[in-house]
Design a protein around this motif. Structure first.
Motif, PDB file in Angstrom:
ATOM      1  N   UNK A  64      -0.993 -14.234 -27.427  1.00  0.00           N
ATOM      2  CA  UNK A  64      -1.819 -13.201 -26.699  1.00  0.00           C
ATOM      3  C   UNK A  64      -1.575 -13.345 -25.028  1.00  0.00           C
ATOM      4  N   UNK A  65      -1.049 -14.222 -24.672  1.00  0.00           N
ATOM      5  CA  UNK A  65      -0.794 -14.335 -23.265  1.00  0.00           C
ATOM      6  C   UNK A  65       0.200 -13.413 -22.573  1.00  0.00           C
ATOM      7  N   UNK A  66      -0.033 -12.893 -21.449  1.00  0.00           N
ATOM      8  CA  UNK A  66       0.832 -12.189 -20.924  1.00  0.00           C
ATOM      9  C   UNK A  66       2.356 -12.719 -20.715  1.00  0.00           C
ATOM     10  N   UNK A  67       3.638 -12.116 -21.050  1.00  0.00           N
ATOM     11  CA  UNK A  67       4.811 -12.916 -21.334  1.00  0.00           C
ATOM     12  C   UNK A  67       5.233 -13.276 -19.895  1.00  0.00           C
ATOM     13  N   UNK A  68       5.928 -14.358 -19.889  1.00  0.00           N
ATOM     14  CA  UNK A  68       6.615 -14.934 -18.821  1.00  0.00           C
ATOM     15  C   UNK A  68       8.023 -14.461 -18.667  1.00  0.00           C
ATOM     16  N   UNK A  69       8.749 -14.158 -19.648  1.00  0.00           N
ATOM     17  CA  UNK A  69       9.971 -13.562 -19.559  1.00  0.00           C
ATOM     18  C   UNK A  69      10.438 -13.225 -21.024  1.00  0.00           C
ATOM     19  N   UNK A  70      11.773 -12.813 -21.330  1.00  0.00           N
ATOM     20  CA  UNK A  70      12.239 -12.836 -22.349  1.00  0.00           C
ATOM     21  C   UNK A  70      13.804 -13.410 -22.474  1.00  0.00           C
ATOM     22  N   UNK A  71      14.212 -13.676 -23.573  1.00  0.00           N
ATOM     23  CA  UNK A  71      15.414 -14.410 -23.855  1.00  0.00           C
ATOM     24  C   UNK A  71      16.157 -13.579 -25.251  1.00  0.00           C
ATOM     25  N   UNK A  72      17.545 -13.632 -25.061  1.00  0.00           N
ATOM     26  CA  UNK A  72      18.526 -13.074 -25.795  1.00  0.00           C
ATOM     27  C   UNK A  72      18.878 -14.026 -26.895  1.00  0.00           C
ATOM     28  N   UNK A  73      19.535 -13.617 -28.116  1.00  0.00           N
ATOM     29  CA  UNK A  73      20.178 -14.442 -28.719  1.00  0.00           C
ATOM     30  C   UNK A  73      21.424 -15.199 -27.945  1.00  0.00           C
ATOM     31  N   UNK A  74      21.572 -16.510 -28.329  1.00  0.00           N
ATOM     32  CA  UNK A  74      22.599 -17.077 -27.472  1.00  0.00           C
ATOM     33  C   UNK A  74      21.969 -18.005 -26.627  1.00  0.00           C
ATOM     34  N   UNK A  75      20.941 -17.658 -25.924  1.00  0.00           N
ATOM     35  CA  UNK A  75      20.033 -18.418 -24.972  1.00  0.00           C
ATOM     36  C   UNK A  75      19.794 -19.828 -25.412  1.00  0.00           C
ATOM     37  N   UNK A  76      20.089 -20.862 -24.520  1.00  0.00           N
ATOM     38  CA  UNK A  76      19.696 -22.276 -25.147  1.00  0.00           C
ATOM     39  C   UNK A  76      18.705 -22.946 -24.231  1.00  0.00           C
ATOM     40  N   UNK A  77      17.680 -23.435 -24.861  1.00  0.00           N
ATOM     41  CA  UNK A  77      16.376 -24.219 -24.392  1.00  0.00           C
ATOM     42  C   UNK A  77      16.350 -25.777 -24.553  1.00  0.00           C
TER      43      UNK A  77
END
Length: 286
Positions: free
Chosen positions: A117-130
């Motif tokens: 429910x928080x406002x999003x901080x960003x978005x990531x694509x498939x293949x992104x590593x964290x």
């Protein structure tokens, strides 16, 4: 000296990768400095200008070697596929933590904390590593928490080292994704970007451009008359284009005709493409 593909080797007349000393001519040679992409998607351009064409894109967590930073641009080489180009220097950070997980769905949101429910901080694509450092649960939803305190849906990640069983099934999850020249992400992708990302998720790092893939992926294939010898997973190449067979008759590809990742009958595509670009130039079986 041996001719080198400038897309895959960092050399200019004034500067080159120290590993190429003795192989290319340059005024100066430098060792690449390790860095990591910190933007959701980083356009890699042909030249250090905002109006320069985009050759490819790098994703969040991609490791690069930096050979020069000047006037807001970094000249880099991607370690995963060797591609060389320019990215905005604001999109680079250090490699303090080793990645632990990879995004395994086409797109996902990054939240400032473990709550959808928080406002999003960003978005990531498939293949992104964290780098996941903690876990949390809020109202029954499980989250992977990063060192920054930001969170991702846990089910949208998988541990690095685990691979999908079928790269074609990965490619099929991108159906309807917009076509984007130079694109490599779930937000927009081109034909060879789709092949590269799908195969990467299935455990195979392959080269970026369709001509590179046509020269290196798997084995050449003669499908015979009417293409009767093709099967799921085979690749069909045209000049500057590649498609993936989903069965003996149908293919999936990111294409400028529909401007989407879409399915198309192979024979229909051959007829449609032929009047502009000629027939298929080759077939390969990974």
């Amino acid at each position: 000296m041996t001719a080198r593909d400038a897309r895959l080797h960092a050399f200019r007349s004034d500067l080159a990768d120290a590993r190429l000393k003795g192989e290319v001519a340059a005024e100066r040679f430098v060792a690449g400095r390790p860095a990591r992409i910190t933007a959701s998607v980083a356009d890699m351009r042909k030249a250090p200008r905002p109006d320069a064409g985009v050759n490819t894109q790098l994703l969040f967590g991609d490791d690069v070697l930096v050979f020069e930073v000047a006037e807001g641009w970094a000249w880099v080489q991607a370690e995963r596929d060797g591609y060389v180009g320019y990215v905005a220097d604001t999109m680079l950070g250090g490699r303090d933590l080793a990645p632990t997980h990879i995004v395994c769905v086409p797109r996902t949101f990054l939240y400032p904390g473990p709550d959808l429910r928080f406002p999003i901080a960003g978005q990531l694509s498939m293949g992104s590593t964290v780098t996941v450092t903690d876990a949390a649960e809020t109202r029954g939803t499980h989250y992977a928490v990063l060192s920054s305190g930001e969170a991702l849906i846990a089910g949208h990640l998988r541990s690095i080292g685990k691979a999908a069983a079928d790269y074609v099934a990965v490619a099929e999850t991108f159906l309807g994704t917009p076509y984007l020249w130079g694109g490599t992400s779930g937000f927009g992708i081109d034909c060879s970007g789709l092949v590269q990302l799908a195969m990467r998720m299935a455990g195979s790092n392959v080269l970026r451009d369709s001509d590179m893939q046509a020269a290196t992926l798997g084995e050449p294939l003669d499908p015979g008359p009417d293409y009767a010898g093709l099967r799921r997973g085979d690749l069909v190449f045209w000049k500057g284009h590649v498609a993936v067979m989903t069965d003996a008759d149908t293919m999936i590809h990111a294409n400028g005709h529909t401007m989407l990742v879409s399915r198309e009958g192979l024979k229909d595509a051959v007829a449609r493409i032929g009047y502009l670009y000629g027939g298929p130039t080759g077939f390969r079986r990974p």
